[in-house]
Design a protein around this motif. Structure first.
Motif, PDB file in Angstrom:
ATOM      1  N   LEU A 145      -7.994 -70.114 -22.892  1.00  0.00           N
ATOM      2  CA  LEU A 145      -8.582 -69.688 -23.911  1.00  0.00           C
ATOM      3  C   LEU A 145      -7.631 -69.951 -25.213  1.00  0.00           C
ATOM      4  CD1 LEU A 145     -10.884 -67.725 -25.160  1.00  0.00           C
ATOM      5  CD2 LEU A 145      -9.163 -65.767 -24.487  1.00  0.00           C
ATOM      6  N   VAL A 146      -6.165 -69.543 -25.181  1.00  0.00           N
ATOM      7  CA  VAL A 146      -5.204 -69.664 -25.969  1.00  0.00           C
ATOM      8  C   VAL A 146      -5.310 -71.288 -26.810  1.00  0.00           C
ATOM      9  CG1 VAL A 146      -2.557 -69.602 -26.662  1.00  0.00           C
ATOM     10  CG2 VAL A 146      -3.553 -67.934 -25.172  1.00  0.00           C
ATOM     11  N   LEU A 147      -5.298 -72.241 -25.602  1.00  0.00           N
ATOM     12  CA  LEU A 147      -5.400 -73.505 -26.300  1.00  0.00           C
ATOM     13  C   LEU A 147      -6.683 -73.887 -27.145  1.00  0.00           C
ATOM     14  CD1 LEU A 147      -4.147 -75.500 -22.944  1.00  0.00           C
ATOM     15  CD2 LEU A 147      -2.956 -75.174 -25.113  1.00  0.00           C
ATOM     16  N   LYS A 148      -7.575 -73.320 -26.924  1.00  0.00           N
ATOM     17  CA  LYS A 148      -8.677 -73.424 -27.850  1.00  0.00           C
ATOM     18  C   LYS A 148      -8.863 -72.775 -29.254  1.00  0.00           C
ATOM     19  CE  LYS A 148     -11.744 -73.871 -23.765  1.00  0.00           C
ATOM     20  NZ  LYS A 148     -12.881 -73.365 -22.851  1.00  0.00           N
ATOM     21  N   MET A 149      -7.877 -71.805 -29.347  1.00  0.00           N
ATOM     22  CA  MET A 149      -7.548 -71.164 -30.613  1.00  0.00           C
ATOM     23  C   MET A 149      -7.315 -72.261 -31.832  1.00  0.00           C
ATOM     24  SD  MET A 149      -5.819 -67.851 -29.360  1.00  0.00           S
ATOM     25  CE  MET A 149      -6.018 -67.003 -30.860  1.00  0.00           C
TER      26      MET A 149
END
Length: 227
Positions: free
Chosen positions: A35-39
């Motif tokens: 999820l963090v990588l998709k921000m």
């Protein structure tokens, strides 16, 4: 599939229960990391920092190394809210499970045994600040070991809480879960729970976009007695 048996918690279960709880929470770190990588801001940092270092130093090795360092930092950041929650619980209700859950007849903690091993857990405590006219029971710490997923243990444990709530005269069962815990959220919704609110557990959770979802189950007798 080994048959399962649900019973009240005993002190001899403590180590296995705490291990199951901690493992269940840390299990969500990879999904949080993705999820963090998709921000968008993460993409900008992962792209911008190496380019800036390359322009300043002229070193491809330094630029690539910075990305590795950033990814390690982001993994630790994704791990932090789950670690924070585990520490909080181990210092509060799970510090003494018998005292927290088994001293009051209106609360309980159960384990599901399968093949002689504790394979699932769940607890329930009365809500002290329930809205006027409502008697609420809150479900805590539902967790099933990886090797026993798909055997219906999660549903059986939730049903145990609902049956207990009905027997104790509660009008509603409430719980908090996160958007990351999709399997649990799907189970609750299929069993008749409804969304009643949403908030962020901590500043880090807000930063990572991990919201806590509040759910409610109205017991049938409460609905029949309503207006």
């Amino acid at each position: 599939m080994a048959p399962h048996h649900i019973r009240k918690y005993q002190e001899t279960d403590r180590k296995r229960v705490l291990d199951l709880f901690s493992q269940g929470m840390f299990e969500h770190v990879p999904a949080t990391f993705r999820l963090v990588l998709k921000m968008p801001q993460t993409f900008l940092v992962l792209l911008g920092v190496p380019i800036a270092l390359l322009l300043v130093s002229g070193s491809w090795l330094l630029a690539l190394g910075s990305n590795v360092t950033l990814l390690v930092f982001l993994w630790l950041l994704a791990r932090q809210p789950w670690r924070q929650y585990i520490v909080k619980c181990l210092q509060t209700d799970l510090a003494d499970i018998t005292k927290s859950y088994l001293r009051d007849p209106g609360s309980c903690f159960w384990v599901a045994e399968s093949g002689g091993q504790v394979a699932g857990i769940v607890g329930a405590l009365p809500v002290e600040d329930a809205p006027p006219g409502r008697k609420q029971l809150q479900l805590f710490h539902l967790s099933v070991s990886l090797e026993h997923r798909g055997e219906g243990l999660g549903k059986a444990l939730v049903m145990t809480v609902l049956q207990f709530a009905r027997a104790q005269g509660y009008s509603e069962v409430v719980l908090d879960t996160s958007g990351i815990q999709q399997a649990a959220l799907t189970l609750y919704l299929r069993m008749g729970f409804e969304k009643r609110g949403e908030y962020f557990f901590s500043k880090i959770s807000r930063l990572l976009g991990i919201s806590t979802i509040q759910l409610k189950y109205c017991l049938p007798f409460a609905q029949e007695g309503g207006p």
